[in-house]
Write an enzyme that holds these catalytic residues in place. Sequence first.
Site, mmCIF file in Angstrom:
data_model
loop_
_atom_site.group_PDB
_atom_site.id
_atom_site.type_symbol
_atom_site.label_atom_id
_atom_site.label_comp_id
_atom_site.label_asym_id
_atom_site.label_seq_id
_atom_site.Cartn_x
_atom_site.Cartn_y
_atom_site.Cartn_z
ATOM 1 N N LYS A 291 0.852 -1.190 0.000
ATOM 2 C CA LYS A 291 0.000 0.000 0.000
ATOM 3 C C LYS A 291 0.879 1.229 0.000
ATOM 4 O O LYS A 291 2.007 1.192 0.503
ATOM 5 C CB LYS A 291 -0.877 0.016 1.255
ATOM 6 C CG LYS A 291 -2.100 0.906 1.131
ATOM 7 C CD LYS A 291 -3.216 0.171 0.425
ATOM 8 C CE LYS A 291 -4.503 0.905 0.451
ATOM 9 N NZ LYS A 291 -5.612 -0.003 0.095
HETATM 10 N N1 GLU Z 1 -7.134 0.036 -3.382
HETATM 11 C C1 GLU Z 1 -7.886 -1.163 -3.615
HETATM 12 C C2 GLU Z 1 -7.920 -2.030 -2.370
HETATM 13 O O1 GLU Z 1 -7.804 -1.544 -1.269
HETATM 14 C C3 GLU Z 1 -7.423 -1.897 -4.863
HETATM 15 C C4 GLU Z 1 -6.003 -2.348 -4.830
HETATM 16 C C5 GLU Z 1 -5.508 -2.861 -6.180
HETATM 17 O O2 GLU Z 1 -6.280 -2.914 -7.127
HETATM 18 O O3 GLU Z 1 -4.327 -3.196 -6.252
HETATM 19 O O4 GLU Z 1 -8.164 -3.199 -2.445
#
Ligand code: GLU
Length: 419
Positions: A107
């Site tokens: 993240k």
């Molecule tokens: N931000 C989204 C999540 O929290 C998608 C992450 C992604 O597609 O890599 O799952």
Amino acid sequence: MSLFDSPLFKDSFDQLEMAGSVGGLDPNIIERLKYPKRALQVAVPIRLDDGQVKTFMGYRVQHNMTLGPGKGGIRYHPGVDLSETAALAMLMTFKCALVGLPLGGAKGGIQVDPNDLSRQELQSLTRRFATEISMVVGPSIDIPAPDIGTNGQTMAWFMDTYSQLKGYTVPGVVTGKPIGIGGSLGRAESTGKGVAYCVNFAAQKLGMTIDSKTSVAIHGFGKVGIPAAEDLSAQGARVVAVGDVSGAIYNENGLDIAAAKQYVRENGVVAGFPGATAISNEDLFGLDVDVLIPAAIDGVITEANAGNVKAKIIAEGANGPLTKEAIDIVSANGSFLIPDILCNAGGVIVSYFEWVQGLQNFFWGLDEINKKLHDILAQSFKTCVDTADEFKVDMKKAAFIAALKRIDRAMRLRGLFPS
Ligand code: GLU
């Protein structure tokens, strides 16, 4: 703030320890998963439109990459810090494992309110951030995607900057790109669509049907809340309330979702939408509805207000919208909780499809994407239900246990280096 200080990190850490002990997993594996593999903190200085320079703090945390490259969004929000980013990276490890993707968890984010910046300033911010973290991302290393406060345009700038640095176009460095530069059909709606699929699976399990008698309240009327509302109202459900930072709106006969979406496009927020009564988000959480979907941000339902929740199904569209204490309260009160790492996994599942399509330069039709998404979530929902039955735990704990088992198996096979 230390890595371990945020409420979300503490909750995720506790969930990990609990799932490890209830699920009978090797404590050595749990020990390794407590710490992110790699955390990068960067300064992101940009020149504002008025000529001044302002510096923002940015992060990219890779929690675990045993199953494959890191995967997870980039968040632009004032609440972003190292600890929250680390917690969200940990949740991505479990999310990807639970739904069976060959990906690890990561993240990133910048502590910024994107609404305070112009388009040009946002572009500068994204390009500088992409440059600062370029050494730890890449199609086979770590693949960012949109999250709160970011979108397809952010990914396009990120991809372009990374490609400029490399000297050739690298579409696979991010997902959630616009269709015109290698994005996948269905990606933009995938998280909300996945939430709607999961609500259907839960309804089926509880012997309910989704029809005009089904009432739904949604907190967060954006990238996740809007497509979830569209899908559920297309099935006949009445979406009676939606809320955002401006407050919430309520109509017991069901809101006109297309009109509300248009209103938000023009006004930025739901407040003032005609044909609805203004209520507070606290009122929204306590509505006597069949389905409650907290799809905005973490920590909105806590010990303080969980006792007011009356919904039969609570679908965690956001990451960590209910605290650990809140989950115990709503579960004791008989609500059926669809945990975040299952409920909002639609986004990362279609991100995975986008990555795969990009790597093979062959793109699929929307029906195929939605069917594959549906089938993965149906299987994962069943895995959680079966695990909950086997270990006599709620769905949240079951989701963690099921995910951990997959990571545990992979870690054992790969071993610890050096041995
Ligand atoms: N931000 C989204 C999540 O929290 C998608 C992450 C992604 O597609 O890599 O799952």
